[in-house]
Design a protein around this motif. Structure first.
Motif, PDB file in Angstrom:
ATOM      1  N   ARG A 383      35.417  51.301  39.752  1.00  0.00           N
ATOM      2  CA  ARG A 383      34.089  51.295  39.124  1.00  0.00           C
ATOM      3  C   ARG A 383      33.595  49.862  38.901  1.00  0.00           C
ATOM      4  N   LEU A 384      34.494  48.960  38.562  1.00  0.00           N
ATOM      5  CA  LEU A 384      34.083  47.571  38.377  1.00  0.00           C
ATOM      6  C   LEU A 384      33.528  46.990  39.672  1.00  0.00           C
ATOM      7  N   TRP A 385      34.156  47.314  40.786  1.00  0.00           N
ATOM      8  CA  TRP A 385      33.651  46.817  42.069  1.00  0.00           C
ATOM      9  C   TRP A 385      32.201  47.251  42.288  1.00  0.00           C
ATOM     10  N   GLN A 386      31.869  48.458  41.859  1.00  0.00           N
ATOM     11  CA  GLN A 386      30.496  48.944  42.011  1.00  0.00           C
ATOM     12  C   GLN A 386      29.519  48.155  41.143  1.00  0.00           C
ATOM     13  N   ARG A 387      30.029  47.456  40.139  1.00  0.00           N
ATOM     14  CA  ARG A 387      29.187  46.665  39.233  1.00  0.00           C
ATOM     15  C   ARG A 387      29.275  45.170  39.544  1.00  0.00           C
ATOM     16  N   ASP A 388      29.803  44.833  40.687  1.00  0.00           N
ATOM     17  CA  ASP A 388      29.970  43.426  41.075  1.00  0.00           C
ATOM     18  C   ASP A 388      30.890  42.656  40.135  1.00  0.00           C
ATOM     19  N   VAL A 389      31.922  43.336  39.666  1.00  0.00           N
ATOM     20  CA  VAL A 389      33.048  42.693  38.985  1.00  0.00           C
ATOM     21  C   VAL A 389      34.274  43.004  39.839  1.00  0.00           C
ATOM     22  N   ILE A 390      34.906  41.970  40.384  1.00  0.00           N
ATOM     23  CA  ILE A 390      35.885  42.161  41.454  1.00  0.00           C
ATOM     24  C   ILE A 390      37.267  41.672  41.028  1.00  0.00           C
ATOM     25  N   PRO A 391      38.046  42.534  40.342  1.00  0.00           N
ATOM     26  CA  PRO A 391      39.473  42.279  40.215  1.00  0.00           C
ATOM     27  C   PRO A 391      40.196  42.971  41.374  1.00  0.00           C
ATOM     28  N   ASP A 392      41.519  43.010  41.339  1.00  0.00           N
ATOM     29  CA  ASP A 392      42.209  43.911  42.259  1.00  0.00           C
ATOM     30  C   ASP A 392      43.215  44.741  41.483  1.00  0.00           C
ATOM     31  N   TYR A 393      43.812  45.688  42.179  1.00  0.00           N
ATOM     32  CA  TYR A 393      44.685  46.665  41.543  1.00  0.00           C
ATOM     33  C   TYR A 393      46.059  46.604  42.180  1.00  0.00           C
ATOM     34  N   ARG A 394      47.104  46.688  41.352  1.00  0.00           N
ATOM     35  CA  ARG A 394      48.470  46.754  41.843  1.00  0.00           C
ATOM     36  C   ARG A 394      49.201  47.849  41.071  1.00  0.00           C
ATOM     37  N   ASP A 395      49.836  48.736  41.808  1.00  0.00           N
ATOM     38  CA  ASP A 395      50.636  49.776  41.166  1.00  0.00           C
ATOM     39  C   ASP A 395      51.765  49.146  40.354  1.00  0.00           C
ATOM     40  N   VAL A 396      52.158  49.701  39.252  1.00  0.00           N
ATOM     41  CA  VAL A 396      51.648  50.969  38.720  1.00  0.00           C
ATOM     42  C   VAL A 396      50.697  50.628  37.574  1.00  0.00           C
ATOM     43  N   GLY A 397      49.409  51.008  37.708  1.00  0.00           N
ATOM     44  CA  GLY A 397      48.455  50.858  36.632  1.00  0.00           C
ATOM     45  C   GLY A 397      48.097  49.442  36.270  1.00  0.00           C
ATOM     46  N   GLY A 398      48.072  48.533  37.239  1.00  0.00           N
ATOM     47  CA  GLY A 398      47.811  47.139  36.930  1.00  0.00           C
ATOM     48  C   GLY A 398      46.487  46.634  37.477  1.00  0.00           C
ATOM     49  N   LEU A 399      45.585  46.211  36.592  1.00  0.00           N
ATOM     50  CA  LEU A 399      44.372  45.512  36.999  1.00  0.00           C
ATOM     51  C   LEU A 399      44.691  44.023  36.938  1.00  0.00           C
ATOM     52  N   ARG A 400      44.580  43.350  38.076  1.00  0.00           N
ATOM     53  CA  ARG A 400      44.996  41.951  38.168  1.00  0.00           C
ATOM     54  C   ARG A 400      43.782  41.040  38.098  1.00  0.00           C
ATOM     55  N   VAL A 401      43.814  40.115  37.152  1.00  0.00           N
ATOM     56  CA  VAL A 401      42.728  39.173  36.920  1.00  0.00           C
ATOM     57  C   VAL A 401      43.154  37.826  37.488  1.00  0.00           C
ATOM     58  N   GLY A 402      42.662  37.497  38.678  1.00  0.00           N
ATOM     59  CA  GLY A 402      43.005  36.248  39.338  1.00  0.00           C
ATOM     60  C   GLY A 402      41.976  35.177  39.030  1.00  0.00           C
ATOM     61  N   LEU A 403      42.417  34.044  38.505  1.00  0.00           N
ATOM     62  CA  LEU A 403      41.505  33.019  38.005  1.00  0.00           C
ATOM     63  C   LEU A 403      41.728  31.726  38.775  1.00  0.00           C
ATOM     64  N   ALA A 404      40.811  31.420  39.692  1.00  0.00           N
ATOM     65  CA  ALA A 404      40.914  30.219  40.525  1.00  0.00           C
ATOM     66  C   ALA A 404      40.317  29.044  39.761  1.00  0.00           C
ATOM     67  N   PRO A 405      41.111  28.051  39.387  1.00  0.00           N
ATOM     68  CA  PRO A 405      40.616  26.995  38.494  1.00  0.00           C
ATOM     69  C   PRO A 405      39.437  26.198  39.033  1.00  0.00           C
ATOM     70  N   LEU A 406      39.323  26.037  40.337  1.00  0.00           N
ATOM     71  CA  LEU A 406      38.235  25.245  40.890  1.00  0.00           C
ATOM     72  C   LEU A 406      36.904  25.983  40.863  1.00  0.00           C
ATOM     73  N   SER A 407      36.925  27.300  40.848  1.00  0.00           N
ATOM     74  CA  SER A 407      35.679  28.049  41.008  1.00  0.00           C
ATOM     75  C   SER A 407      35.385  29.038  39.889  1.00  0.00           C
ATOM     76  N   THR A 408      36.304  29.234  38.953  1.00  0.00           N
ATOM     77  CA  THR A 408      36.113  30.221  37.887  1.00  0.00           C
ATOM     78  C   THR A 408      35.693  29.527  36.600  1.00  0.00           C
ATOM     79  N   SER A 409      34.711  30.104  35.906  1.00  0.00           N
ATOM     80  CA  SER A 409      34.282  29.570  34.608  1.00  0.00           C
ATOM     81  C   SER A 409      34.805  30.457  33.488  1.00  0.00           C
ATOM     82  N   PHE A 410      34.803  29.915  32.289  1.00  0.00           N
ATOM     83  CA  PHE A 410      35.224  30.686  31.125  1.00  0.00           C
ATOM     84  C   PHE A 410      34.221  31.793  30.819  1.00  0.00           C
ATOM     85  N   GLU A 411      32.933  31.506  30.987  1.00  0.00           N
ATOM     86  CA  GLU A 411      31.943  32.547  30.737  1.00  0.00           C
ATOM     87  C   GLU A 411      32.091  33.693  31.732  1.00  0.00           C
ATOM     88  N   GLU A 412      32.492  33.379  32.957  1.00  0.00           N
ATOM     89  CA  GLU A 412      32.743  34.422  33.945  1.00  0.00           C
ATOM     90  C   GLU A 412      33.891  35.323  33.487  1.00  0.00           C
TER      91      GLU A 412
END
Length: 435
Positions: A383-412
């Motif tokens: 559902r997040l992907w449909q809202r233009d929020v793009i994490p990824d998923y890893r079994d079992v039950g894991g939403l993975r929040v990948g934070l690239a320091p060069l391109s990610t902001s705190f407000e993001e």
């Protein structure tokens, strides 16, 4: 001094932040961020899309697109086959040395850009096992943990089948990874090779690389490090930590693009001792002799096989220039701050909904992403992907929040986890029949 040569980070953002101050804190952090100016160099960073998957595929730098277009028009289009006579033959080694110098702290002549991660893993692991068995026929065990990245496990299973070796499995805590105590229990006179992920792809557990390397060496084994989730996010000191072998991909934090070629590190004193198993003409001593038999080149070039994927190496040079400019210490400091903030938001917003942080809370033991555990996360991710929020998923039950320091902001980070809270509430309400 921390075990990985970084300053110990304090847990959290200080006193627990109030709901109203979380966004203000993010904006203050962005204003104070010494790397904030780099965010504007990435395509799409100025949009409302929240990108939490930079540890799977990084955003493209604007200048990388321009560099690739220029290469195709001027070098490929203008020089054609003559390009090989100028710079293309040396490009895998030049970029390899840049990665060695800026990303993994390895002296020149030990790192090369080449094939996919999987192919390079096979080359180095098979070469190491063959050399160890030839030296001591009793060394027929390959040590690997059961939560190692799947391609690593699959490659090693194949090598074990080909060579008559056996896999010695380490059962690890899925919220952590291989510990020194676990490796010390299994490494011994029968160990040929140890293969470890520096940062766990699932939990982000940051392995104690110098200590695990020492334990492997004390047992007479070689060790191969998978740097895919650390290269460009976590400082690596390949020479100082006495690595034998390492591989890493370039499409995550190095922003090389989909399927961009991986890099291989082979310590210089091992290069003549190892015979790489995929013998091709680009790895021969005299490339254009077209001789009747294979004669390996000296040095790192012997680990190259076929024609180098030149076009696929072009984009990553823009991110390498950024890393050379700001240094890995600054990148690591921002990475820690981003993940600390994500954990703070998860504790305040998501824990009351049943979410558990599945990554180490100690920054010294955590790489550049955070995994959030809940049995609804597969649906939440979709559902997040449909809202233009793009994490990824890893079994079992894991939403993975990948934070690239060069391109990610705190407000993001704030916007993305706020959306995660909203969507999770929706899913739980529907499950309860309240939606």
């Amino acid at each position: 001094m921390a075990r990985h040569g970084t300053t110990r980070a304090h847990r959290g953002t200080g006193a627990q932040l109030t709901m109203d101050s979380l966004l203000a804190y993010a904006r203050r952090q962005d204003r104070a961020d010494g790397l904030a100016h780099l965010r504007t160099r990435f395509v799409g960073a100025d949009t409302e899309l929240v990108y939490f998957d930079g540890n799977s595929l990084g955003r493209p730098p604007v200048a990388a697109i321009e560099r690739v277009e220029r290469f195709m028009r001027e070098e490929w289009g203008g020089r054609l086959i003559r390009g090989w006579d100028e710079s293309w033959l040396q490009l895998p080694y030049e970029i390899g040395d840049r990665i060695g110098r800026a990303v993994i702290e390895a002296k020149a002549g030990q790192t090369v850009i080449g094939d996919s991660t999987t192919v390079l893993l096979y080359k180095l692991a098979r070469a190491a096992v063959d050399a160890q068995v030839a030296r001591d026929p009793q060394r027929r065990e390959i040590v690997v943990d059961r939560d190692n990245f799947p391609t690593d496990r699959y490659v090693l299973e194949g090598i074990a089948h080909e060579t008559g070796c056996r896999l010695r499995w380490i059962d690890v805590d899925l919220e952590r990874g291989v510990t020194p105590e676990q490796l010390a229990e299994v490494a011994g006179p029968h160990t040929a090779l140890v293969v470890v992920n520096h940062v766990s792809y699932r939990s982000a557990y940051l392995a104690d690389a110098p200590e695990l390397t020492r334990i492997a060496h004390d047992a007479g084994a070689l060790i191969l490090w998978d740097l895919c989730h650390s290269a460009g996010s976590v400082p690596v000191h390949a020479d100082r930590w006495e690595f034998d072998l390492a591989v890493g991909c370039t499409y995550k934090y190095l922003n090389g693009g989909p399927g961009s070629p991986a890099f291989a590190y082979v310590r210089d004193d091992l290069q003549q001792a190892l015979r790489q198993p995929i013998q091709g003409w680009f790895g021969t001593a005299d490339l254009f002799a077209m001789g009747p038999e294979y004669v390996p080149a000296p040095g790192i070039r012997r680990f190259v096989s076929g024609t180098s994927p030149i076009t696929a190496m072009i984009a990553m040079q823009e991110t390498l220039a950024m890393i050379e400019d700001v240094g890995m210490a600054a990148i690591r400091a921002k990475s820690i701050a981003l993940t600390e903030y994500a954990i703070e938001l998860a504790d305040q917003w998501l824990a009351p909904l049943g979410v558990v942080v599945g990554s180490p809370r100690d920054a010294e033991e955590r790489g550049g992403h955070v995994i959030l555990q809940h049995d609804a996360m597969r649906e939440v991710t979709a559902r997040l992907w449909q809202r233009d929020v793009i994490p990824d998923y890893r079994d079992v039950g894991g939403l993975r929040v990948g934070l690239a320091p060069l391109s990610t902001s705190f407000e993001e980070v704030h916007r993305g986890l706020d959306a995660t809270r909203e969507v999770l509430r929706e899913v739980l309400a529907e499950r309860a029949g309240l939606g």
